[in-house]
Motif scaffolding. Structure first.
Motif, short mmCIF file in Angstrom:
data_model
loop_
_atom_site.label_atom_id
_atom_site.label_comp_id
_atom_site.label_asym_id
_atom_site.label_seq_id
_atom_site.Cartn_x
_atom_site.Cartn_y
_atom_site.Cartn_z
N THR A 24 8.72 -5.97 7.03
CA THR A 24 8.05 -4.87 6.32
C THR A 24 9.06 -3.83 5.88
O THR A 24 9.86 -3.35 6.68
CB THR A 24 6.98 -4.24 7.22
N THR B 159 4.48 7.86 0.54
CA THR B 159 5.10 6.75 1.28
C THR B 159 4.73 5.44 0.60
O THR B 159 3.79 5.38 -0.21
CB THR B 159 4.65 6.69 2.76
N SER C 293 -3.73 -1.59 5.83
CA SER C 293 -2.58 -2.50 5.89
C SER C 293 -3.01 -3.93 6.22
O SER C 293 -2.20 -4.85 6.13
CB SER C 293 -1.60 -2.04 6.96
N HIS D 70 0.95 5.89 0.05
CA HIS D 70 0.29 7.16 0.22
C HIS D 70 0.76 8.09 -0.89
O HIS D 70 1.96 8.16 -1.12
CB HIS D 70 0.62 7.78 1.58
N CYS E 137 -2.49 -10.21 9.41
CA CYS E 137 -1.38 -9.26 9.38
C CYS E 137 -1.91 -7.82 9.40
O CYS E 137 -2.89 -7.51 8.72
CB CYS E 137 -0.57 -9.51 8.10
N THR F 225 4.76 -4.21 12.26
CA THR F 225 3.81 -5.18 11.72
C THR F 225 3.52 -6.28 12.72
O THR F 225 4.44 -6.90 13.25
CB THR F 225 4.36 -5.77 10.40
N PHE G 185 2.21 2.23 12.60
CA PHE G 185 3.35 3.09 12.28
C PHE G 185 3.70 3.93 13.48
O PHE G 185 2.81 4.48 14.15
CB PHE G 185 3.02 4.00 11.09
N ARG H 39 0.09 5.42 7.20
CA ARG H 39 0.97 5.65 6.05
C ARG H 39 1.25 7.13 5.81
O ARG H 39 2.09 7.48 4.98
CB ARG H 39 0.34 5.03 4.80
N ARG H 40 0.48 7.98 6.48
CA ARG H 40 0.52 9.41 6.21
C ARG H 40 1.30 10.18 7.29
O ARG H 40 1.37 11.41 7.25
CB ARG H 40 -0.94 9.90 6.18
N THR I 115 -0.37 -3.54 10.10
CA THR I 115 0.82 -2.72 10.34
C THR I 115 0.47 -1.40 11.02
O THR I 115 -0.39 -0.64 10.54
CB THR I 115 1.57 -2.45 9.02
N ASP J 158 -3.25 1.56 10.57
CA ASP J 158 -3.65 1.83 9.19
C ASP J 158 -4.48 0.63 8.74
O ASP J 158 -3.94 -0.45 8.49
CB ASP J 158 -2.42 2.00 8.31
N PRO K 35 7.58 1.11 10.39
CA PRO K 35 6.39 0.26 10.39
C PRO K 35 6.53 -0.77 11.51
O PRO K 35 7.63 -1.25 11.79
CB PRO K 35 6.44 -0.42 9.03
N PHE L 88 0.86 -1.19 0.00
CA PHE L 88 0.00 0.00 0.00
C PHE L 88 0.88 1.22 0.00
O PHE L 88 2.09 1.13 0.26
CB PHE L 88 -1.00 0.00 1.16
#
Lengths: 268, 268
Positions: free
Chosen positions: A197, A254, B145, A149, B256, B197, B260, B177-178, B258, B142, B195, A147
């Motif tokens: 990851t 990202t 993810s 951004h 799974c 995970t 951040f 992700r942002r 993830t 997220d 990340p 995934f």
């Protein structure tokens, strides 16, 4: 192996080299074999992982096998260029290895099972040539883990084309998430899977270049003609996906992708 | 905060506690503050992270703030039950903190920005009360993810409902992700995102129970009525998604997700 989804071009060899460099630490830092260990690398391709493995484990001996003569020639050149003397390269079919039972101390297999119609058959063969008490290490990606951004449905559609083309060739681009049940079903014991990851943003230019652009986007870009020819996606949508990729590798973008590493043992 | 997408029920408090236990090591192992540091936890909720933070950093002092009186009462009970004496709880609006400029050594903010219509506004306020040279730590999930084995389009549709409902309430369930562009745009320097995970399979029952079932699936299950009432998904498809979740937490399933973690500094 004529059905290798990414083809055998020289740009594909470069892509695999970039991938190996960036992933060296993420995937290989904890792959260590003892002095004198006899290790089979099943499906070495052009040797991208082989040279890392053999370099990291100078006291272990590696037998790296592949079915493609062309790949083995490249692997030999790479092994030689790295000055490695602990690697033997052999042309072999991983489904019918010409080794006796209980022969190797360890098996290593990276980015191979994803291309096989029946990965369980290969795992059974690996288990046959693995000593009791020996271990297997399998590393695979999972394209469904990607995934980025800004989020983009067009990118998702393009990645789905890659998954579909790999499926048509008998492979499974979503195999990473499946390593635990696969290795367990093949009879390996104490299977432990860890996600690895990889994440990229503007503060990590070597990951943006080495992974996002030169590995993942290059891989997706490589199936453009086939995806459009099969009408899996429109030309317009494909172009939008590529434009969106540019945002994801831009200063505010990202990028995220998860590999899986599985280790199991042969309880005999 | 009346729009907190997950509500304020006691089962929601339990869900947050399970989540905190499983995620303790994944997210908190490298959150350490020096002796005497004055740390603001912005949006502490019921104190699920507060008690981990304060327990891991007994020589730092924490000021944990939230807008909800009910959440603060639960946080106070939890802080007391853990025997912690280094936490002050205060009812405050994180957009208008009643602290002078350059007041805190560190800011910690976990699972909060995802619920805010304008996370940048909150980050600006955090930067105001942070000393020059101080650091901020932001942790977010997220939902984009998430993936599991076997793959399920019905599960994806159910998770999409959660993303949509959070969007309707002004939040962003894809905020993890942002974090890099968000913190950078708010003026923080040296932003580093990693990340985190979480992966579950049949060999990891504490993760299957603590995260897959009691955190993630419970969270998705919690929006059933609203998702169906708004016709974001059919009852039949919802049921199929829940059945597919059962496979993903079964003996051949994997799971799974993830998170951040972002760290930035206030260069002044």
């Amino acid at each position: 192996m004529n059905d290798y989804v990414h083809g055998y071009s020289s740009s594909e060899t470069e892509r695999l080299d970039d991938q190996a460099q960036v992933l060296r630490r993420l995937l290989h830092h904890d792959v260590r074999f003892r002095e004198g260990a006899k290790v089979l690398e099943a499906g070495c391709g052009t040797g991208a992982q082989t040279v890392i493995l053999a370099g990291n484990n100078p006291a272990a001996h590696f037998v790296a096998v592949d079915l493609s003569e062309a790949s083995l020639r490249e692997a030999a050149a790479s092994v030689s260029a790295h000055g490695l003397t602990n690697v033997s390269l052999e042309r072999q079919d991983i489904f019918e290895l010409r080794y006796p039972d209980n022969y190797f101390d360890h098996i290593f297999c990276c980015f191979v099972l994803e291309h096989l119609p029946d990965p369980n058959l290969a795992l059974q063969e690996f288990k046959r040539v693995l000593k009791a008490g020996g271990s297997i290490t399998v590393i695979e990606g999972d394209h469904g883990s990607f995934f980025c951004h800004p989020p983009s449905e067009d990118i998702s559609a393009a990645v789905d084309c890659l998954v579909e083309l790999q499926r048509q060739k008998g492979g499974d681009a979503l195999i990473g998430r499946r390593l635990f049940p696969l290795l367990s079903a093949a009879g390996f014991a104490s299977v432990q899977v860890s996600p690895r990851t990889i994440y990229a943003d503007d503060s990590l230019p070597e990951v943006v270049n080495g992974f996002s652009k030169r590995t993942f986007i290059a891989m997706v870009a490589g199936i453009e003609d086939e995806a459009i020819e099969q009408q899996l996606i429109s030309t317009q949508r494909w172009r939008q996906a590529m434009a969106d990729f540019n945002l994801a590798v831009g200063s505010e973008g990202t990028f995220c992708y998860t590999f899986f590493k599985a280790v199991g043992s042969n309880s005999g």
